[in-house]
Structures are given as structure tokens and as C-alpha cells.
Design a protein around this motif. Structure first.
Motif, PDB file in Angstrom:
ATOM      1  N   GLY A 120      11.614  -3.192   0.307  1.00 53.94           N
ATOM      2  CA  GLY A 120      10.935  -4.482   0.372  1.00 53.94           C
ATOM      3  C   GLY A 120       9.588  -4.412   1.057  1.00 53.94           C
ATOM      4  N   ASP A 121       8.890  -3.275   0.909  1.00 55.17           N
ATOM      5  CA  ASP A 121       7.585  -3.090   1.541  1.00 55.17           C
ATOM      6  C   ASP A 121       6.641  -4.215   1.128  1.00 55.17           C
ATOM      7  OD1 ASP A 121       5.116  -2.194   2.490  1.00 55.17           O
ATOM      8  OD2 ASP A 121       5.666  -0.093   2.192  1.00 55.17           O
ATOM      9  N   LEU A 122       6.072  -4.927   2.104  1.00 57.74           N
ATOM     10  CA  LEU A 122       5.208  -6.067   1.813  1.00 57.74           C
ATOM     11  C   LEU A 122       3.939  -5.660   1.072  1.00 57.74           C
ATOM     12  CD1 LEU A 122       5.354  -8.332   4.988  1.00 57.74           C
ATOM     13  CD2 LEU A 122       6.468  -8.671   2.801  1.00 57.74           C
ATOM     14  N   LYS A 123       3.484  -4.445   1.291  1.00 62.96           N
ATOM     15  CA  LYS A 123       2.265  -3.996   0.624  1.00 62.96           C
ATOM     16  C   LYS A 123       2.455  -4.009  -0.888  1.00 62.96           C
ATOM     17  CE  LYS A 123      -0.940  -0.095   0.313  1.00 62.96           C
ATOM     18  NZ  LYS A 123      -1.267   1.267   0.794  1.00 62.96           N
ATOM     19  N   TYR A 124       3.623  -3.555  -1.349  1.00 65.82           N
ATOM     20  CA  TYR A 124       3.885  -3.519  -2.777  1.00 65.82           C
ATOM     21  C   TYR A 124       4.090  -4.928  -3.332  1.00 65.82           C
ATOM     22  CZ  TYR A 124       4.541   1.444  -1.838  1.00 65.82           C
ATOM     23  OH  TYR A 124       4.349   2.742  -1.442  1.00 65.82           O
ATOM     24  N   GLU A 125       4.734  -5.796  -2.551  1.00 65.59           N
ATOM     25  CA  GLU A 125       4.893  -7.183  -2.980  1.00 65.59           C
ATOM     26  C   GLU A 125       3.537  -7.873  -3.120  1.00 65.59           C
ATOM     27  OE1 GLU A 125       7.571  -9.326  -0.507  1.00 65.59           O
ATOM     28  OE2 GLU A 125       9.234  -7.932  -0.822  1.00 65.59           O
ATOM     29  N   MET A 126       2.619  -7.582  -2.195  1.00 66.98           N
ATOM     30  CA  MET A 126       1.285  -8.173  -2.266  1.00 66.98           C
ATOM     31  C   MET A 126       0.505  -7.638  -3.470  1.00 66.98           C
ATOM     32  SD  MET A 126       0.447  -8.060   1.824  1.00 66.98           S
ATOM     33  CE  MET A 126      -1.229  -8.656   1.720  1.00 66.98           C
ATOM     34  N   LEU A 127       0.711  -6.366  -3.826  1.00 65.59           N
ATOM     35  CA  LEU A 127       0.051  -5.819  -5.008  1.00 65.59           C
ATOM     36  C   LEU A 127       0.524  -6.531  -6.273  1.00 65.59           C
ATOM     37  CD1 LEU A 127       0.060  -1.960  -4.334  1.00 65.59           C
ATOM     38  CD2 LEU A 127      -1.912  -3.474  -4.377  1.00 65.59           C
ATOM     39  N   GLN A 170     -11.895  -2.317  -7.336  1.00 66.99           N
ATOM     40  CA  GLN A 170     -10.982  -2.331  -8.472  1.00 66.99           C
ATOM     41  C   GLN A 170     -10.327  -0.957  -8.660  1.00 66.99           C
ATOM     42  OE1 GLN A 170      -9.867  -4.686 -10.349  1.00 66.99           O
ATOM     43  NE2 GLN A 170      -8.865  -3.468 -11.946  1.00 66.99           N
ATOM     44  N   ARG A 171     -11.106   0.105  -8.528  1.00 62.83           N
ATOM     45  CA  ARG A 171     -10.552   1.453  -8.679  1.00 62.83           C
ATOM     46  C   ARG A 171      -9.555   1.767  -7.563  1.00 62.83           C
ATOM     47  NH1 ARG A 171     -16.136   4.750 -10.246  1.00 62.83           N
ATOM     48  NH2 ARG A 171     -16.323   3.898 -12.377  1.00 62.83           N
ATOM     49  N   LYS A 172      -9.860   1.324  -6.347  1.00 59.18           N
ATOM     50  CA  LYS A 172      -8.937   1.522  -5.230  1.00 59.18           C
ATOM     51  C   LYS A 172      -7.637   0.766  -5.473  1.00 59.18           C
ATOM     52  CE  LYS A 172      -8.601   1.024  -0.202  1.00 59.18           C
ATOM     53  NZ  LYS A 172      -9.288   0.551   1.035  1.00 59.18           N
ATOM     54  N   PHE A 173      -7.764  -0.452  -5.985  1.00 53.59           N
ATOM     55  CA  PHE A 173      -6.586  -1.265  -6.298  1.00 53.59           C
ATOM     56  C   PHE A 173      -5.732  -0.593  -7.366  1.00 53.59           C
ATOM     57  CE2 PHE A 173      -4.638  -4.646  -8.871  1.00 53.59           C
ATOM     58  CZ  PHE A 173      -3.848  -5.247  -7.909  1.00 53.59           C
ATOM     59  N   GLU A 174      -6.367  -0.035  -8.393  1.00 57.68           N
ATOM     60  CA  GLU A 174      -5.621   0.640  -9.456  1.00 57.68           C
ATOM     61  C   GLU A 174      -4.893   1.873  -8.917  1.00 57.68           C
ATOM     62  OE1 GLU A 174      -8.595   1.425 -12.336  1.00 57.68           O
ATOM     63  OE2 GLU A 174      -8.645  -0.639 -13.117  1.00 57.68           O
ATOM     64  N   LYS A 175      -5.512   2.598  -7.991  1.00 59.94           N
ATOM     65  CA  LYS A 175      -4.838   3.750  -7.384  1.00 59.94           C
ATOM     66  C   LYS A 175      -3.620   3.309  -6.577  1.00 59.94           C
ATOM     67  CE  LYS A 175      -8.879   6.798  -7.020  1.00 59.94           C
ATOM     68  NZ  LYS A 175      -9.805   7.515  -6.081  1.00 59.94           N
ATOM     69  N   GLN A 176      -3.744   2.177  -5.874  1.00 59.13           N
ATOM     70  CA  GLN A 176      -2.613   1.663  -5.114  1.00 59.13           C
ATOM     71  C   GLN A 176      -1.469   1.253  -6.035  1.00 59.13           C
ATOM     72  OE1 GLN A 176      -4.436  -1.477  -2.826  1.00 59.13           O
ATOM     73  NE2 GLN A 176      -4.989  -0.125  -1.144  1.00 59.13           N
ATOM     74  N   VAL A 177      -1.805   0.683  -7.190  1.00 62.68           N
ATOM     75  CA  VAL A 177      -0.771   0.303  -8.153  1.00 62.68           C
ATOM     76  C   VAL A 177      -0.058   1.543  -8.685  1.00 62.68           C
ATOM     77  CG1 VAL A 177      -0.365  -0.746 -10.410  1.00 62.68           C
ATOM     78  CG2 VAL A 177      -1.913  -1.846  -8.790  1.00 62.68           C
ATOM     79  N   GLU A 178      -0.823   2.600  -8.994  1.00 60.34           N
ATOM     80  CA  GLU A 178      -0.212   3.836  -9.477  1.00 60.34           C
ATOM     81  C   GLU A 178       0.683   4.453  -8.403  1.00 60.34           C
ATOM     82  OE1 GLU A 178      -0.247   5.126 -12.490  1.00 60.34           O
ATOM     83  OE2 GLU A 178      -1.408   3.395 -13.161  1.00 60.34           O
ATOM     84  N   ILE A 195       5.779  -8.638 -12.655  1.00 52.70           N
ATOM     85  CA  ILE A 195       4.590  -9.495 -12.727  1.00 52.70           C
ATOM     86  C   ILE A 195       4.940 -10.845 -13.344  1.00 52.70           C
ATOM     87  CG2 ILE A 195       2.321  -9.747 -13.806  1.00 52.70           C
ATOM     88  CD1 ILE A 195       2.000  -6.713 -13.552  1.00 52.70           C
ATOM     89  N   LEU A 196       5.747 -10.849 -14.417  1.00 54.64           N
ATOM     90  CA  LEU A 196       6.146 -12.103 -15.054  1.00 54.64           C
ATOM     91  C   LEU A 196       6.949 -12.985 -14.101  1.00 54.64           C
ATOM     92  CD1 LEU A 196       7.138 -10.878 -18.634  1.00 54.64           C
ATOM     93  CD2 LEU A 196       5.153 -12.251 -17.992  1.00 54.64           C
ATOM     94  N   GLN A 197       7.835 -12.355 -13.320  1.00 53.77           N
ATOM     95  CA  GLN A 197       8.608 -13.122 -12.343  1.00 53.77           C
ATOM     96  C   GLN A 197       7.708 -13.722 -11.280  1.00 53.77           C
ATOM     97  OE1 GLN A 197      11.866 -13.909 -12.357  1.00 53.77           O
ATOM     98  NE2 GLN A 197      11.494 -15.103 -10.504  1.00 53.77           N
ATOM     99  N   GLU A 198       6.716 -12.961 -10.843  1.00 53.25           N
ATOM    100  CA  GLU A 198       5.788 -13.461  -9.823  1.00 53.25           C
ATOM    101  C   GLU A 198       4.906 -14.573 -10.400  1.00 53.25           C
ATOM    102  OE1 GLU A 198       4.396 -14.099  -6.246  1.00 53.25           O
ATOM    103  OE2 GLU A 198       5.969 -12.621  -6.691  1.00 53.25           O
ATOM    104  N   ILE A 199       4.536 -14.469 -11.680  1.00 51.97           N
ATOM    105  CA  ILE A 199       3.762 -15.535 -12.318  1.00 51.97           C
ATOM    106  C   ILE A 199       4.553 -16.833 -12.338  1.00 51.97           C
ATOM    107  CG2 ILE A 199       2.858 -16.312 -14.547  1.00 51.97           C
ATOM    108  CD1 ILE A 199       1.903 -13.456 -15.037  1.00 51.97           C
ATOM    109  N   ARG A 200       5.841 -16.740 -12.650  1.00 50.41           N
ATOM    110  CA  ARG A 200       6.693 -17.938 -12.623  1.00 50.41           C
ATOM    111  C   ARG A 200       6.765 -18.527 -11.225  1.00 50.41           C
ATOM    112  NH1 ARG A 200       9.753 -15.043 -16.694  1.00 50.41           N
ATOM    113  NH2 ARG A 200      10.961 -13.985 -15.083  1.00 50.41           N
TER     114      ARG A 200
END
Length: 231
Positions: A120-127, A170-178, A195-200
Motif C-alpha cells: 500500500g505504498d502511498l507513492k504508487y497510489e499517488m502515481l 514528464q519523463r521522470k514521471f514515466e520512469k516512476q510509472v515503469e 486507473i479506471l477504478q481511480e477515475i470512478r
């Protein structure tokens, strides 16, 4: 156990140490705690020291940890078992502080202190939240081309620097997502469903905010306007 230098936090020594022991014990047990920013910075030093002791794993380290932590039947097995294995290859930086704004009552800066790479790392939830917001609002996405037509050379230079900074972010963000996909072992399908669940969730939160605004306006006007008219 020799403790790192810390600020007094407007408390006597005994009270301060009792508070920090409780905070670090809760952090070890639950992987994250919510507190003020000043307290989080002080507890962070001791939380990192606990992980260092867990990686040593000898009798002396266990005695030192037991002398500081509380709830031994919960914290000690987790510290020298799960957490020692989790950070075996990491040489430092075991904790992370997320600023979450100010407290309503006294405007004190608040933060979440957590162990990195914990469930449940908050960093990943925020991404994932950021990805969901970009899907809802395309204007948040950075254009890959720079258009500086119709502006003066000086302003064009400034706008180019801003655009370049956004591209780097943007490139830094994409690296964090990977990195998140690798750490969480997420497939593209898993990421899309998250992502769909978070959009809802974001749409539900927006609807609630709109309802609260309408209720506030009705209350402010004395309740003479109907719900439909406010739409």
C-alpha cells in the motif's frame, strides 16, 4: 541505545522520548503513520535506525530494539523478519515523508511517514491518481512539440524553458510509472484497471463536492432556492 540528535518539540525529555517510541512502534506495526511534519522528521531518524538494527540481526541488535520499541509481540517479529528481508539490498533511505497540507484546527503542517516499498505504498497510489487525473483532464498532458509562434523572442525563450521543464518532469514521471509496474509486478491490464477504478473514485468525489457546494449555497441563501434551480 545511542539516539540521534533531535529537537525538543516543545516537550520534556521523558515525554518526548515516550512519544517517539510510540510513533516508531506504530510505524513498524502499520508501515505508515500520520502526524505533524516536525514529529515526522524526528521519528524518521529513529525509524531508519530500527531498520539498521534489523539488518544486523544479532542478539545485541534485538536487545537494543526491544529496549526502544513497544508491543514486542508484534513489532520485533516483523522488524527482524519481514522488514529485514525487504531492505536486505537497500543501503539507506528506508522511510519517506509525504506532505499532506495543514491541519484545520491550528494550521500545523501535516505529513504521512511511511516505510518505502511497503504494502500500500502511498507513492504508487499517488502515481495512479495522477494518471487518472490526466485521463480526466487532457490539458494536464504535456505536448511533445513546442509552438512559439506569435510571441516576442524573449517570451519565446521563457516559454521554451518552461516547456522543457515540463518535458523533463514528464519523463521522470514515466520512469516512476515503469518502476511501479516492476515493483508491483503489474501488467498493462492491471494498470488500466487500477486507473479506471481511480477515475470512478475521482468522479464520485467531484460529485460529492458539487453537492456540498449546492447545500452550502442553499443554506447561505436561507433555503429559498431549490436543488434543481442551483443546477
Amino acid at each position: 541505545m545511542k539516539l540521534p540528535h533531535s529537537s525538543k518539540l516543545n516537550r520534556a525529555t521523558g515525554h518526548r522520548m515516550a512519544m517517539l517510541r510510540n510513533m516508531v512502534s506504530s510505524l513498524v506495526e502499520h508501515d505508515r503513520i500520520k502526524t505533524t511534519l516536525a514529529k515526522a522528521k524526528e521519528a524518521r531518524k529513529l525509524a531508519d535506525k530500527m531498520v539498521t538494527l534489523s539488518k544486523k540481526g544479532d542478539v545485541q541488535a534485538k536487545l537494543q530494539a526491544r529496549s526502544f520499541l513497544r508491543e514486542h509481540f508484534k513489532t520485533i517479529p516483523k522488524l527482524f523478519g519481514e522488514m529485514a528481508d525487504r531492505y536486505r539490498e537497500r543501503n539507506g533511505g528506508y522511510t519517506r515523508i509525504h506532505r499532506i497540507g495543514n491541519r484545520v484546527s491550528d494550521n500545523a503542517p501535516m505529513a504521512v511517514l511511511e516505510y518505502v516499498d511497503a504494502p500500500g505504498d502511498l507513492k504508487y497510489e499517488m502515481l495512479i491518481k495522477q494518471l487518472a487525473r490526466r485521463e480526466l483532464d487532457p490539458s494536464l498532458k504535456v505536448s511533445t512539440t513546442f509552438n512559439g509562434e506569435g510571441v516576442s523572442p524573449l517570451r519565446k525563450k521563457r516559454e521554451f524553458k518552461k516547456w522543457l521543464g515540463r518535458i523533463k518532469a514528464q519523463r521522470k514521471f514515466e520512469k516512476q510509472v515503469e518502476k511501479m509496474k516492476i515493483c508491483k509486478e503489474m501488467t498493462p491490464k492491471d494498470l488500466d484497471s487500477a486507473i479506471l477504478q481511480e477515475i470512478r473514485n475521482l468522479r464520485i468525489a467531484d460529485e460529492r463536492k458539487e453537492d456540498m457546494k449546492i447545500k452550502y449555497k442553499l443554506r447561505k441563501k436561507g433555503g429559498h432556492l431549490s436543488y434543481e434551480n442551483m443546477r
